[in-house]
Design a protein around this motif. Structure first.
Motif, PDB file in Angstrom:
ATOM      1  N   ASP A   1      -4.454 -13.879  12.456  1.00 36.60           N
ATOM      2  CA  ASP A   1      -3.063 -13.666  12.058  1.00 36.60           C
ATOM      3  C   ASP A   1      -2.990 -13.349  10.565  1.00 36.60           C
ATOM      4  O   ASP A   1      -3.931 -13.604   9.811  1.00 36.60           O
ATOM      5  CB  ASP A   1      -2.220 -14.902  12.365  1.00 36.60           C
ATOM      6  N   TYR A   2      -1.842 -12.829  10.139  1.00 35.01           N
ATOM      7  CA  TYR A   2      -1.691 -12.448   8.739  1.00 35.01           C
ATOM      8  C   TYR A   2      -0.259 -12.690   8.279  1.00 35.01           C
ATOM      9  O   TYR A   2       0.668 -12.747   9.092  1.00 35.01           O
ATOM     10  CB  TYR A   2      -2.081 -10.986   8.517  1.00 35.01           C
ATOM     11  N   VAL A   3      -0.088 -12.843   6.983  1.00 30.87           N
ATOM     12  CA  VAL A   3       1.233 -13.061   6.386  1.00 30.87           C
ATOM     13  C   VAL A   3       1.335 -12.259   5.101  1.00 30.87           C
ATOM     14  O   VAL A   3       0.327 -11.876   4.509  1.00 30.87           O
ATOM     15  CB  VAL A   3       1.489 -14.557   6.071  1.00 30.87           C
ATOM     16  N   GLY A   4       2.584 -12.024   4.675  1.00 37.98           N
ATOM     17  CA  GLY A   4       2.825 -11.310   3.421  1.00 37.98           C
ATOM     18  C   GLY A   4       3.140  -9.844   3.597  1.00 37.98           C
ATOM     19  O   GLY A   4       3.525  -9.169   2.646  1.00 37.98           O
ATOM     20  N   GLU A   5       2.997  -9.331   4.851  1.00 39.14           N
ATOM     21  CA  GLU A   5       3.186  -7.896   5.054  1.00 39.14           C
ATOM     22  C   GLU A   5       4.642  -7.476   4.867  1.00 39.14           C
ATOM     23  O   GLU A   5       4.923  -6.377   4.368  1.00 39.14           O
ATOM     24  CB  GLU A   5       2.678  -7.477   6.443  1.00 39.14           C
ATOM     25  N   MET A   6       5.614  -8.343   5.227  1.00 41.45           N
ATOM     26  CA  MET A   6       7.017  -7.963   5.084  1.00 41.45           C
ATOM     27  C   MET A   6       7.376  -7.760   3.619  1.00 41.45           C
ATOM     28  O   MET A   6       8.043  -6.790   3.262  1.00 41.45           O
ATOM     29  CB  MET A   6       7.922  -9.032   5.717  1.00 41.45           C
ATOM     30  N   SER A   7       6.924  -8.662   2.773  1.00 42.88           N
ATOM     31  CA  SER A   7       7.212  -8.563   1.349  1.00 42.88           C
ATOM     32  C   SER A   7       6.567  -7.320   0.737  1.00 42.88           C
ATOM     33  O   SER A   7       7.136  -6.683  -0.153  1.00 42.88           O
ATOM     34  CB  SER A   7       6.715  -9.826   0.630  1.00 42.88           C
ATOM     35  N   LEU A   8       5.383  -6.963   1.233  1.00 40.96           N
ATOM     36  CA  LEU A   8       4.715  -5.773   0.714  1.00 40.96           C
ATOM     37  C   LEU A   8       5.435  -4.493   1.146  1.00 40.96           C
ATOM     38  O   LEU A   8       5.468  -3.517   0.397  1.00 40.96           O
ATOM     39  CB  LEU A   8       3.263  -5.734   1.210  1.00 40.96           C
ATOM     40  N   ILE A   9       6.018  -4.495   2.330  1.00 40.65           N
ATOM     41  CA  ILE A   9       6.680  -3.291   2.841  1.00 40.65           C
ATOM     42  C   ILE A   9       8.045  -3.081   2.200  1.00 40.65           C
ATOM     43  O   ILE A   9       8.396  -1.966   1.796  1.00 40.65           O
ATOM     44  CB  ILE A   9       6.810  -3.369   4.372  1.00 40.65           C
TER      45      ILE A   9
END
Length: 223
Positions: free
Chosen positions: A81-89
């Motif tokens: 799993d991964y996190v932080g992608e929403m903030s990067l997009i």
């Protein structure tokens, strides 16, 4: 973990399973590995880290909380799993806090390296991604409201979200359906009607003849 190369680790992550060898190698050359202790915060609600975090092993909780410190677990992250992608997009702060539940090893990919994996900003694919992120953020807020706020608080938050500022007044231009409001906040129509009536009697909101609503005072969701 030290026995495996970054490329080996990348290949184990489902997010990167469709990459070509060259693309996977480029990611492998850009990531760094970090170990988080049990209880350590990985990303924090309301802040930016400008990185993508990918779980290699261990476990982490995605949390939200209210002003009293009450927490709600939105998800439990497992290896891959991964996190932080929403903030990067969308370049907005994190919508939740992620904390290591046990000792957890992660791969971290920086913003610049992540951006090279994305389509051009002007492309339809990028616009769709941003739209999906907005929906996910709203879903997180809805879960938080249902878990942490009473009906009054959920109605107040929804009214604020539906309103817009027109001529220095905060107004909901379309008629506010009690039935629709009930479905949004997860309560009965009767309960929503009582809350709305109370707000009107207290002068907090004012319903116009055309069905629009003026928010006379700043609504504070009750916790």
């Amino acid at each position: 973990m030290s026995m495996l190369s970054n490329l080996d680790l990348i290949r184990r992550v489902p997010l990167f399973s469709m990459l070509t060898n060259d693309q996977a190698q480029a990611i492998a050359d850009s990531v760094v590995k970090r170990r988080f202790r049990r209880g350590e915060i990985i990303v924090e609600h309301g802040r930016k880290t400008n990185a993508l975090f990918i779980l290699l092993n261990g476990r982490a909780r995605v949390l939200t909380s209210d002003s009293r410190g009450r927490e709600v677990i939105l998800a439990v992250l497992q290896p891959g799993d991964y996190v932080g992608e929403m903030s990067l997009i969308d370049n907005q702060p994190h919508s939740a806090t992620v904390r290591a539940e046990v000792q957890t090893d992660m791969l971290i990919l920086g913003r610049a390296e992540f951006a090279r994996c994305l389509p051009e900003n002007s492309s339809l694919a990028y616009a769709v991604m941003r739209g999906l992120v907005q929906r996910l953020r709203k879903a997180d807020q809805q879960i938080e409201s249902l878990a942490l706020l009473d009906v009054y608080g959920r109605v107040a938050r929804t009214l604020l979200e539906m309103s817009e500022v027109i001529n220095e007044q905060r107004i909901i231009r379309n008629k506010v359906s009690r039935q629709d409001m009930a479905k949004i906040v997860g309560a009965s129509r009767e309960m929503v009607s009582r809350v709305m009536k109370d707000l009107e009697e207290r002068g907090v909101i004012e319903t116009q003849e055309n069905g629009s609503v003026i928010l006379k005072e700043r609504l504070q969701p009750a916790e």
